[in-house]
Design a protein around this motif. Structure first.
Motif, PDB file in Angstrom:
ATOM      1  N   UNK A 175      45.889  37.867  45.761  1.00  0.00           N
ATOM      2  CA  UNK A 175      44.554  37.463  46.169  1.00  0.00           C
ATOM      3  C   UNK A 175      43.881  36.630  45.085  1.00  0.00           C
ATOM      4  N   UNK A 176      43.257  35.535  45.490  1.00  0.00           N
ATOM      5  CA  UNK A 176      42.465  34.713  44.586  1.00  0.00           C
ATOM      6  C   UNK A 176      41.034  34.716  45.110  1.00  0.00           C
ATOM      7  N   UNK A 177      40.113  35.171  44.287  1.00  0.00           N
ATOM      8  CA  UNK A 177      38.714  35.212  44.682  1.00  0.00           C
ATOM      9  C   UNK A 177      37.883  34.315  43.785  1.00  0.00           C
ATOM     10  N   UNK A 178      37.033  33.505  44.379  1.00  0.00           N
ATOM     11  CA  UNK A 178      36.144  32.621  43.620  1.00  0.00           C
ATOM     12  C   UNK A 178      34.712  33.119  43.818  1.00  0.00           C
ATOM     13  N   UNK A 179      34.051  33.504  42.738  1.00  0.00           N
ATOM     14  CA  UNK A 179      32.736  34.121  42.787  1.00  0.00           C
ATOM     15  C   UNK A 179      31.701  33.216  42.102  1.00  0.00           C
ATOM     16  N   UNK A 180      30.546  33.104  42.707  1.00  0.00           N
ATOM     17  CA  UNK A 180      29.438  32.401  42.062  1.00  0.00           C
ATOM     18  C   UNK A 180      29.052  33.156  40.793  1.00  0.00           C
TER      19      UNK A 180
END
Length: 252
Positions: free
Chosen positions: A233-238
């Motif tokens: 899983x790759x998550x991009x968070x502000x």
């Protein structure tokens, strides 16, 4: 608030107290800044030791959910401007947010069957020269109605999720609960890496940010209880809305 913990449960006492306190701080008047019961009162209410109460409260302080005011008491931290998530234990991100009194909303979700990029094939030990009909989940999620996180999840083709119509149609709420119930897959380990990056053009559009707001990139490789790789899983968070809190314990 529940009156006491279950001492016959396999769950540690301090974690039970921590969960009880999480319920308490989301109820009025405590959610509005009223001081929480002191340690002695909590000991009597819950029938546990002072050490157990203090350990539970220390965890909530570390997570930024409550604050101690010297000589006055402990209360909910009303000045939380960012959501904190810890890396000292692993669980789903939805459960992380729920434990903090926040509900993660999956605003947009789609599942496609496509061949994996070479770097993903390497992670699962697949042949780069072979084309796979792999399952990829794309999700845009947020705490309120804004999109704060963009997830990309790649699943081990050996699970055969490409033949599961319910999965393909997104008929699930919690992914790991779905895998456990329908496939007997118990995800127990997550290897994680968190880095900061400037957003790509795609991420700027998805997360509605500009060049001045960085992104936290969280990569996690999830294993089942037998050591099989289940999900990458790759998550991009502000980064203006999330901060990661890492707790390390030295064994002595």
């Amino acid at each position: 608030m529940r009156k006491e913990v279950d001492k016959n449960s396999d769950e540690k006492l301090y974690k039970q107290v921590e969960n009880i306190l999480l319920e308490l701080i989301n109820e009025e008047p405590y959610s509005k800044g009223f001081y929480l019961p002191n340690e002695l009162e909590l000991m009597k209410r819950l029938n546990v030791s002072r050490h157990t109460v203090r350990k539970a409260m220390d965890s909530l302080v570390l997570r930024g959910l409550i604050i101690r005011e010297k000589g006055r008491g402990t209360k909910v931290n009303l000045d939380r401007k960012k959501v904190k998530t810890t890396l000292n234990s692993w669980h789903s991100f939805t459960d992380e947010m729920f434990s903090q009194g926040s509900e993660l909303k999956h605003i947009n979700k789609k599942i496609v069957m496509e061949d994996f990029p070479d770097e993903i094939k390497d992670i699962f030990g697949l042949d780069r020269n072979k084309e796979y009909n792999g399952s990829v989940l794309y999700r845009e999620s947020g705490i309120n109605d804004s999109i704060d996180i963009y997830f990309q999840s790649y699943f081990n083709p050996g699970i055969n999720l490409d033949k599961d119509e319910d999965f393909i149609n997104g008929n699930f709420t919690k992914l790991y609960d779905y895998l456990e119930k329908n496939y007997g897959i118990f995800t127990v380990v997550s290897d994680e890496e968190v880095t900061a990056m400037m957003p790509t053009e795609e991420l700027k559009e998805i997360l509605d940010i500009n060049d001045k707001i960085p992104v936290l990139c969280r990569k996690r490789l999830v294993y089942d209880k037998f050591g099989q790789k289940i999900e990458y899983n790759i998550g991009y968070y502000r980064a203006d809305r999330f901060v990661y809190n890492i707790s390390l314990k030295r064994e002595v």
